[in-house]
Design a protein around this motif. Structure first.
Motif, PDB file in Angstrom:
ATOM      1  N   PRO A  25     -13.435 -18.128 -19.773  1.00  0.00           N
ATOM      2  CA  PRO A  25     -12.337 -17.174 -19.950  1.00  0.00           C
ATOM      3  C   PRO A  25     -12.687 -16.083 -20.957  1.00  0.00           C
ATOM      4  O   PRO A  25     -13.381 -16.347 -21.948  1.00  0.00           O
ATOM      5  N   THR A  26     -12.235 -14.864 -20.700  1.00  0.00           N
ATOM      6  CA  THR A  26     -12.249 -13.827 -21.737  1.00  0.00           C
ATOM      7  C   THR A  26     -10.838 -13.236 -21.762  1.00  0.00           C
ATOM      8  O   THR A  26     -10.016 -13.555 -20.902  1.00  0.00           O
ATOM      9  N   GLU A  27     -10.571 -12.378 -22.732  1.00  0.00           N
ATOM     10  CA  GLU A  27      -9.232 -11.799 -22.842  1.00  0.00           C
ATOM     11  C   GLU A  27      -8.927 -10.836 -21.689  1.00  0.00           C
ATOM     12  O   GLU A  27      -7.766 -10.558 -21.414  1.00  0.00           O
ATOM     13  N   ILE A  90     -13.617  -3.708 -24.914  1.00  0.00           N
ATOM     14  CA  ILE A  90     -14.406  -2.481 -24.762  1.00  0.00           C
ATOM     15  C   ILE A  90     -15.857  -2.843 -24.503  1.00  0.00           C
ATOM     16  O   ILE A  90     -16.372  -3.819 -25.059  1.00  0.00           O
ATOM     17  N   THR A  91     -16.502  -2.061 -23.623  1.00  0.00           N
ATOM     18  CA  THR A  91     -17.920  -2.256 -23.306  1.00  0.00           C
ATOM     19  C   THR A  91     -18.639  -0.943 -23.569  1.00  0.00           C
ATOM     20  O   THR A  91     -18.188   0.109 -23.111  1.00  0.00           O
ATOM     21  N   VAL A  92     -19.736  -1.006 -24.334  1.00  0.00           N
ATOM     22  CA  VAL A  92     -20.499   0.223 -24.602  1.00  0.00           C
ATOM     23  C   VAL A  92     -21.831   0.170 -23.863  1.00  0.00           C
ATOM     24  O   VAL A  92     -22.509  -0.860 -23.854  1.00  0.00           O
ATOM     25  N   VAL A  93     -22.188   1.281 -23.211  1.00  0.00           N
ATOM     26  CA  VAL A  93     -23.488   1.390 -22.541  1.00  0.00           C
ATOM     27  C   VAL A  93     -24.435   2.110 -23.494  1.00  0.00           C
ATOM     28  O   VAL A  93     -24.134   3.215 -23.961  1.00  0.00           O
ATOM     29  N   VAL A  94     -25.549   1.442 -23.819  1.00  0.00           N
ATOM     30  CA  VAL A  94     -26.496   1.949 -24.825  1.00  0.00           C
ATOM     31  C   VAL A  94     -27.931   1.753 -24.314  1.00  0.00           C
ATOM     32  O   VAL A  94     -28.143   1.011 -23.357  1.00  0.00           O
ATOM     33  N   ASP A 109     -32.299   1.971 -17.698  1.00  0.00           N
ATOM     34  CA  ASP A 109     -32.845   1.978 -19.060  1.00  0.00           C
ATOM     35  C   ASP A 109     -31.792   1.607 -20.086  1.00  0.00           C
ATOM     36  O   ASP A 109     -32.061   1.584 -21.282  1.00  0.00           O
ATOM     37  N   THR A 110     -30.585   1.368 -19.599  1.00  0.00           N
ATOM     38  CA  THR A 110     -29.470   1.109 -20.509  1.00  0.00           C
ATOM     39  C   THR A 110     -28.974  -0.324 -20.329  1.00  0.00           C
ATOM     40  O   THR A 110     -29.295  -0.987 -19.354  1.00  0.00           O
ATOM     41  N   VAL A 111     -28.168  -0.759 -21.295  1.00  0.00           N
ATOM     42  CA  VAL A 111     -27.524  -2.072 -21.174  1.00  0.00           C
ATOM     43  C   VAL A 111     -26.066  -1.935 -21.617  1.00  0.00           C
ATOM     44  O   VAL A 111     -25.761  -1.173 -22.543  1.00  0.00           O
ATOM     45  N   ALA A 112     -25.184  -2.643 -20.919  1.00  0.00           N
ATOM     46  CA  ALA A 112     -23.764  -2.631 -21.269  1.00  0.00           C
ATOM     47  C   ALA A 112     -23.478  -3.835 -22.164  1.00  0.00           C
ATOM     48  O   ALA A 112     -23.830  -4.961 -21.818  1.00  0.00           O
ATOM     49  N   THR A 175     -12.730  -1.540 -20.770  1.00  0.00           N
ATOM     50  CA  THR A 175     -13.071  -0.119 -20.694  1.00  0.00           C
ATOM     51  C   THR A 175     -14.586   0.014 -20.873  1.00  0.00           C
ATOM     52  O   THR A 175     -15.132  -0.503 -21.844  1.00  0.00           O
ATOM     53  N   VAL A 176     -15.266   0.683 -19.933  1.00  0.00           N
ATOM     54  CA  VAL A 176     -16.715   0.871 -20.055  1.00  0.00           C
ATOM     55  C   VAL A 176     -16.983   2.310 -20.492  1.00  0.00           C
ATOM     56  O   VAL A 176     -16.551   3.256 -19.824  1.00  0.00           O
ATOM     57  N   VAL A 177     -17.679   2.461 -21.626  1.00  0.00           N
ATOM     58  CA  VAL A 177     -17.937   3.794 -22.182  1.00  0.00           C
ATOM     59  C   VAL A 177     -19.449   4.023 -22.285  1.00  0.00           C
ATOM     60  O   VAL A 177     -20.157   3.242 -22.934  1.00  0.00           O
ATOM     61  N   ILE A 186     -16.179   7.934 -20.202  1.00  0.00           N
ATOM     62  CA  ILE A 186     -15.491   6.703 -19.785  1.00  0.00           C
ATOM     63  C   ILE A 186     -15.855   6.443 -18.333  1.00  0.00           C
ATOM     64  O   ILE A 186     -15.484   7.205 -17.444  1.00  0.00           O
ATOM     65  N   LEU A 187     -16.633   5.372 -18.089  1.00  0.00           N
ATOM     66  CA  LEU A 187     -17.072   5.055 -16.731  1.00  0.00           C
ATOM     67  C   LEU A 187     -16.026   4.234 -15.989  1.00  0.00           C
ATOM     68  O   LEU A 187     -15.952   4.287 -14.775  1.00  0.00           O
ATOM     69  N   ARG A 188     -15.257   3.448 -16.746  1.00  0.00           N
ATOM     70  CA  ARG A 188     -14.200   2.639 -16.124  1.00  0.00           C
ATOM     71  C   ARG A 188     -13.056   2.503 -17.124  1.00  0.00           C
ATOM     72  O   ARG A 188     -13.273   2.028 -18.235  1.00  0.00           O
ATOM     73  N   VAL A 220     -26.725   8.291 -10.962  1.00  0.00           N
ATOM     74  CA  VAL A 220     -25.654   7.300 -10.986  1.00  0.00           C
ATOM     75  C   VAL A 220     -25.880   6.380 -12.173  1.00  0.00           C
ATOM     76  O   VAL A 220     -26.830   5.627 -12.225  1.00  0.00           O
ATOM     77  N   ARG A 221     -24.998   6.458 -13.177  1.00  0.00           N
ATOM     78  CA  ARG A 221     -25.189   5.632 -14.367  1.00  0.00           C
ATOM     79  C   ARG A 221     -24.387   4.338 -14.311  1.00  0.00           C
ATOM     80  O   ARG A 221     -24.653   3.425 -15.050  1.00  0.00           O
ATOM     81  N   SER A 222     -23.367   4.269 -13.459  1.00  0.00           N
ATOM     82  CA  SER A 222     -22.599   3.028 -13.360  1.00  0.00           C
ATOM     83  C   SER A 222     -22.343   2.672 -11.904  1.00  0.00           C
ATOM     84  O   SER A 222     -21.289   2.952 -11.358  1.00  0.00           O
ATOM     85  N   PRO A 223     -23.354   2.050 -11.289  1.00  0.00           N
ATOM     86  CA  PRO A 223     -23.281   1.799  -9.853  1.00  0.00           C
ATOM     87  C   PRO A 223     -22.016   1.045  -9.441  1.00  0.00           C
ATOM     88  O   PRO A 223     -21.450   1.298  -8.387  1.00  0.00           O
ATOM     89  N   GLY A 224     -21.545   0.135 -10.316  1.00  0.00           N
ATOM     90  CA  GLY A 224     -20.427  -0.727  -9.946  1.00  0.00           C
ATOM     91  C   GLY A 224     -19.178   0.023  -9.538  1.00  0.00           C
ATOM     92  O   GLY A 224     -18.462  -0.400  -8.636  1.00  0.00           O
TER      93      GLY A 224
HETATM   94  O1  TXA Z   1     -13.806  -7.169 -18.905  1.00  0.00           O
HETATM   95  C1  TXA Z   1     -14.894  -7.122 -18.354  1.00  0.00           C
HETATM   96  O2  TXA Z   1     -15.636  -6.128 -18.460  1.00  0.00           O
HETATM   97  C2  TXA Z   1     -15.324  -8.341 -17.517  1.00  0.00           C
HETATM   98  C3  TXA Z   1     -15.460  -9.534 -18.462  1.00  0.00           C
HETATM   99  C4  TXA Z   1     -16.015 -10.746 -17.757  1.00  0.00           C
HETATM  100  O3  TXA Z   1     -16.241  -9.173 -19.560  1.00  0.00           O
HETATM  101  N1  TXA Z   1     -16.564  -8.077 -16.849  1.00  0.00           N
HETATM  102  C5  TXA Z   1     -16.659  -7.270 -15.768  1.00  0.00           C
HETATM  103  O4  TXA Z   1     -17.946  -7.215 -15.255  1.00  0.00           O
HETATM  104  O5  TXA Z   1     -15.732  -6.679 -15.281  1.00  0.00           O
HETATM  105  P1  TXA Z   1     -18.304  -6.544 -13.861  1.00  0.00           P
HETATM  106  O6  TXA Z   1     -19.731  -6.853 -13.642  1.00  0.00           O
HETATM  107  O7  TXA Z   1     -17.359  -6.995 -12.825  1.00  0.00           O
HETATM  108  O8  TXA Z   1     -18.170  -5.012 -14.131  1.00  0.00           O
HETATM  109  C6  TXA Z   1     -19.099  -4.384 -15.008  1.00  0.00           C
HETATM  110  C7  TXA Z   1     -19.112  -2.891 -14.802  1.00  0.00           C
HETATM  111  C8  TXA Z   1     -19.665  -2.520 -13.444  1.00  0.00           C
HETATM  112  O9  TXA Z   1     -18.928  -1.412 -12.957  1.00  0.00           O
HETATM  113  C9  TXA Z   1     -21.099  -2.133 -13.768  1.00  0.00           C
HETATM  114  O10 TXA Z   1     -21.650  -1.229 -12.839  1.00  0.00           O
HETATM  115  C10 TXA Z   1     -20.959  -1.531 -15.154  1.00  0.00           C
HETATM  116  O11 TXA Z   1     -19.986  -2.326 -15.785  1.00  0.00           O
HETATM  117  N2  TXA Z   1     -22.220  -1.609 -15.895  1.00  0.00           N
HETATM  118  C11 TXA Z   1     -22.886  -2.705 -16.304  1.00  0.00           C
HETATM  119  N3  TXA Z   1     -24.045  -2.381 -16.922  1.00  0.00           N
HETATM  120  C12 TXA Z   1     -24.125  -1.036 -16.912  1.00  0.00           C
HETATM  121  C13 TXA Z   1     -25.079  -0.077 -17.390  1.00  0.00           C
HETATM  122  N4  TXA Z   1     -26.207  -0.445 -17.995  1.00  0.00           N
HETATM  123  N5  TXA Z   1     -24.808   1.230 -17.209  1.00  0.00           N
HETATM  124  C14 TXA Z   1     -23.648   1.610 -16.599  1.00  0.00           C
HETATM  125  N6  TXA Z   1     -22.722   0.767 -16.120  1.00  0.00           N
HETATM  126  C15 TXA Z   1     -22.945  -0.536 -16.265  1.00  0.00           C
END
Ligand code: TXA
Ligand code: MG
Length: 331
Positions: A25-27, A90-94, A109-112, A175-177, A186-188, A220-224
């Protein structure tokens, strides 16, 4: 494979340390985790979900110090965002460390990086003593799970273990930044709002926050975010607050803050006390509707403030995905 459901952090951590795959589980939502430094364990996560290999995975760390083992350096914006909002959604891409498994980052070349606030997630990362690579713990293309039962429904028999907790409090993904660009992008949208981010980064960067899937420069920096997402089996239709529910065949359901304006019977119906509660309950409601063979789910458009932005993003995606069946899945 037998999937163990346990409340024991030490049991789950020892499975992770042996290269196993553990949902936890996460929040925000439940994650499907593996030791981020084990390419073979991370491969099992992709296989269990049916996730395309070009979609990178978030690395969950216990604290900023551990994050430094994954990143080359934390750009100032990333450091500021983590110091302000982490642990939290919050998620940071670095830029990533060279020797970090490319399986996790899908060759980018990056990691979230994310530092979750959920006590079980934090305890698990510490007990496993390694960063945990984890996408959401759903089958690719299905709504993210906010309960361990939802994880079980999707992945029983496909993963080693589920660390069971309560309903996820935020209910929508982080939130993915992208902090590798200036201004940050803001990617998501997610649990931390754009207003919060602007405030944390303060002037002069305050007005500089971009949006999108990171395609502005043709890369494309955030394929998801380009893949099909968040799609339940039923058709999702977004309605305005005061709009009468349109007519539709078969069983119809409703979720929103205002009660539905409907001349016909709707079931199930949830009227939420707040936009936060709406966010928390959305994905669980999608799954309930599937179980009850609902054909159309009407979702009230949320106010475009706070988590309402992320909520509208998810219901719009679900609506688009269910009206273009056959597009590519990922999640
Ligand atoms: O809240 C969340 O973020 C949840 C919990 C489990 O932490 N995780 C989540 O993971 O939603 P996922 O894999 O379903 O979505 C991650 C998103 C995807 O859109 C992916 O493409 C993007 O983050 N992502 C991951 N690594 C990336 C990177 N290096 N650069 C750009 N986008 C990235
Ligand atoms: Mg996902």
């Amino acid at each position: 494979m037998n999937t163990l459901v346990t409340g024991s952090v030490s049991t789950a951590a020892s499975i992770l340390r042996k290269g196993g795959v553990v949902a936890f589980p996460t929040e925000t939502v439940y994650g499907l985790g593996a030791d981020a430094f084990s390419a073979s364990a991370v491969t099992k996560v992709f296989e269990a979900k049916g996730r395309p290999a070009d979609n990178p995975t978030i690395v969950h760390c216990a604290d900023i110090d551990q994050a430094r083992h994954v990143a080359v350096e934390l750009p100032e914006s990333a450091e500021r965002l983590l110091k302000t909002f982490a642990p939290g959604p919050i998620t940071v891409v670095v830029p990533r460390r060279r020797d970090f498994p490319t399986r996790v980052t899908a060759g980018l070349d990056t990691v979230a990086i994310r530092i979750p606030s959920h006590p079980l997630a934090r305890a698990l990362i510490r007990a496993a003593d390694t960063p945990i690579a984890a996408p959401s713990a759903n089958l690719s293309g299905r709504p993210s799970p906010t309960t361990w039962e939802a994880v079980h429904a999707d992945l029983d028999g496909r993963i080693d273990c589920i660390l069971s907790g309560e309903l996820s409090e935020v209910g929508l993904e982080s939130t993915v930044v992208d902090c590798t660009v200036k201004p940050v992008e803001i990617l998501r949208p997610g649990g931390i709002s754009e207003t919060d981010i602007r405030r944390a980064l303060s002037a002069p960067a305050a007005t500089e926050v971009n949006h999108g899937a990171g395609t502005g420069d043709g890369v494309v920096r955030s394929p998801g975010v380009l893949h099909r997402h968040y799609a339940p089996d039923a058709t999702v239709v977004v309605v305005e607050s005061d709009q009468a529910i349109p007519s539709a065949e078969g069983r119809c359901a409703y979720i929103g803050i205002a009660p539905p304006v409907a001349s016909r019977q709707l079931a199930p119906v949830i009227t939420c006390a707040s936009v936060e509660e709406y966010a928390r309950l959305l994905y669980r409601f999608f799954r309930q509707c599937e179980a009850e063979k609902v054909e159309t789910i009407f979702c009230e458009r949320a106010p475009e403030t706070g988590i309402g932005v992320a909520l509208n993003d998810r219901i719009n995606r679900a609506a688009t995905a269910t009206s273009h069946l056959g597009s590519r899945a990922s999640g």
